[in-house]
Design an enzyme around this catalytic site. Structure first.
Site, PDB file in Angstrom:
ATOM      1  N   CYS A  39     -12.693  -3.016   1.584  1.00 45.15           N
ATOM      2  CA  CYS A  39     -11.627  -2.008   0.871  1.00 45.15           C
ATOM      3  C   CYS A  39     -10.465  -2.257   1.363  1.00 45.15           C
ATOM      4  CB  CYS A  39     -12.077  -0.773   0.827  1.00 45.15           C
ATOM      5  SG  CYS A  39     -10.852   0.363   0.481  1.00 45.15           S
ATOM      6  N   HIS A  95      -6.123   7.280  -3.980  1.00 45.97           N
ATOM      7  CA  HIS A  95      -4.670   7.229  -3.489  1.00 45.97           C
ATOM      8  C   HIS A  95      -3.853   7.977  -4.547  1.00 45.97           C
ATOM      9  CE1 HIS A  95      -5.113   3.554  -5.739  1.00 45.97           C
ATOM     10  NE2 HIS A  95      -3.932   3.498  -6.320  1.00 45.97           N
ATOM     11  N   ASP A 112       4.326   1.838   0.135  1.00 47.14           N
ATOM     12  CA  ASP A 112       3.670   0.955  -1.025  1.00 47.14           C
ATOM     13  C   ASP A 112       4.065  -0.388  -0.619  1.00 47.14           C
ATOM     14  OD1 ASP A 112       1.928   1.307  -3.957  1.00 47.14           O
ATOM     15  OD2 ASP A 112       3.312  -0.554  -3.550  1.00 47.14           O
ATOM     16  N   ASN A 120      -4.005   7.303 -10.383  1.00 47.85           N
ATOM     17  CA  ASN A 120      -4.510   6.763 -11.397  1.00 47.85           C
ATOM     18  C   ASN A 120      -6.137   6.584 -11.275  1.00 47.85           C
ATOM     19  OD1 ASN A 120      -2.012   5.906 -12.476  1.00 47.85           O
ATOM     20  ND2 ASN A 120      -1.476   4.272 -11.114  1.00 47.85           N
ATOM     21  N   HIS A 179       0.411   8.102  -5.296  1.00 47.06           N
ATOM     22  CA  HIS A 179       1.572   7.760  -5.308  1.00 47.06           C
ATOM     23  C   HIS A 179       2.485   8.849  -5.232  1.00 47.06           C
ATOM     24  CE1 HIS A 179       0.364   3.347  -6.974  1.00 47.06           C
ATOM     25  NE2 HIS A 179      -0.796   4.334  -7.283  1.00 47.06           N
ATOM     26  N   GLY A 237      -4.677   2.306 -14.872  1.00 46.53           N
ATOM     27  CA  GLY A 237      -3.883   1.723 -13.945  1.00 46.53           C
ATOM     28  C   GLY A 237      -4.236   1.378 -12.586  1.00 46.53           C
ATOM     29  N   HIS A 244     -13.479   7.096   2.481  1.00 44.81           N
ATOM     30  CA  HIS A 244     -13.632   6.361   1.236  1.00 44.81           C
ATOM     31  C   HIS A 244     -14.033   6.920   0.303  1.00 44.81           C
ATOM     32  CE1 HIS A 244     -13.429   2.607  -1.147  1.00 44.81           C
ATOM     33  NE2 HIS A 244     -14.644   3.302  -1.738  1.00 44.81           N
ATOM     34  N   THR A 250      -5.715  -0.099  -9.596  1.00 42.75           N
ATOM     35  CA  THR A 250      -6.084  -1.562  -9.167  1.00 42.75           C
ATOM     36  C   THR A 250      -6.843  -1.569  -7.917  1.00 42.75           C
ATOM     37  OG1 THR A 250      -3.793  -1.896  -8.112  1.00 42.75           O
ATOM     38  CG2 THR A 250      -4.100  -2.494 -10.538  1.00 42.75           C
TER      39      THR A 250
HETATM   40  P1  5GP Z   1      -2.958   1.489  -8.396  1.00 40.58           P
HETATM   41  O1  5GP Z   1      -2.531   0.530  -9.296  1.00 40.58           O
HETATM   42  O2  5GP Z   1      -4.375   1.425  -7.904  1.00 40.58           O
HETATM   43  O3  5GP Z   1      -2.696   3.017  -8.968  1.00 40.58           O
HETATM   44  O4  5GP Z   1      -2.017   1.517  -7.093  1.00 40.58           O
HETATM   45  C1  5GP Z   1      -2.351   0.798  -5.941  1.00 40.58           C
HETATM   46  C2  5GP Z   1      -0.997   0.514  -5.097  1.00 40.58           C
HETATM   47  O5  5GP Z   1      -1.262   0.018  -3.896  1.00 40.58           O
HETATM   48  C3  5GP Z   1       0.040  -0.267  -5.873  1.00 40.58           C
HETATM   49  O6  5GP Z   1       1.266   0.399  -5.999  1.00 40.58           O
HETATM   50  C4  5GP Z   1       0.191  -1.639  -4.681  1.00 40.58           C
HETATM   51  O7  5GP Z   1       1.470  -2.157  -4.566  1.00 40.58           O
HETATM   52  C5  5GP Z   1      -0.166  -0.950  -3.380  1.00 40.58           C
HETATM   53  N1  5GP Z   1      -1.021  -2.026  -2.579  1.00 40.58           N
HETATM   54  C6  5GP Z   1      -1.961  -2.871  -2.862  1.00 40.58           C
HETATM   55  N2  5GP Z   1      -2.255  -3.583  -1.774  1.00 40.58           N
HETATM   56  C7  5GP Z   1      -1.637  -3.096  -0.767  1.00 40.58           C
HETATM   57  C8  5GP Z   1      -1.565  -3.328   0.779  1.00 40.58           C
HETATM   58  O8  5GP Z   1      -2.388  -4.121   1.088  1.00 40.58           O
HETATM   59  N3  5GP Z   1      -0.745  -2.346   1.472  1.00 40.58           N
HETATM   60  C9  5GP Z   1       0.045  -1.519   0.768  1.00 40.58           C
HETATM   61  N4  5GP Z   1       0.873  -0.790   1.487  1.00 40.58           N
HETATM   62  N5  5GP Z   1       0.299  -1.070  -0.648  1.00 40.58           N
HETATM   63  C10 5GP Z   1      -0.638  -1.831  -1.249  1.00 40.58           C
HETATM   64 ZN    ZN Z   2     -11.711   2.237   0.955  1.00 41.07          ZN
END
Ligand code: 5GP
Ligand code: ZN
Length: 111
Positions: A3, A97, A29, A84, A99, A90, A45, A92
């Protein structure tokens, strides 16, 4: 478990941390979608909000209080806080988390 956000918590993965307490971490981010775009996570986690337990209530509350503290720290009056939950929404990264976004106008309803 592989993770990326647990890696950030442990320090194995580099990030720009802006806030930390015993249960919560916030960092910038990697691919910001607003002038201020932070991610607030529980250090524990939890894969998504739908997978949280009743016993996580205090941790989840601390995540929201972190958003309050970040707004104060950076003197931000208007912000958007989004999670999300699930691929279709959305998500990923499978570590809960929120935003924290600010510094531009946001559309509503969210796209
Ligand atoms: P999700 O799409 O899951 O809601 O948001 C995941 C967020 O994590 C995305 O905005 C992406 O830019 C950010 N992200 C993904 N990998 C990393 C990372 O290794 N470091 C940081 N700081 N942000 C990450
Ligand atoms: Zn985790």
């Amino acid at each position: 478990m592989n993770c990326i956000f647990c890696g950030i918590v442990s320090g194995e993965v580099k990030s720009q941390i802006v806030y930390e307490n015993d249960d919560v971490l916030a960092f910038k981010d990697l691919n910001p979608q607003a002038p201020t775009h932070l991610l607030i996570i529980p250090k524990k986690h939890i894969s998504r909000l739908a997978e949280s337990q009743d016993g996580d209530a205090e941790i989840l509350g601390k995540v929201l209080l972190a958003a309050r503290d970040l707004a104060k720290k950076f003197d931000i009056k208007d912000f958007r806080l989004v999670t999300n939950n699930g691929k279709g929404a959305g998500q990923t990264v499978d570590h809960l988390h929120f935003h924290f976004m600010a510094g531009r106008r946001f559309l509503w309803p969210a796209g």
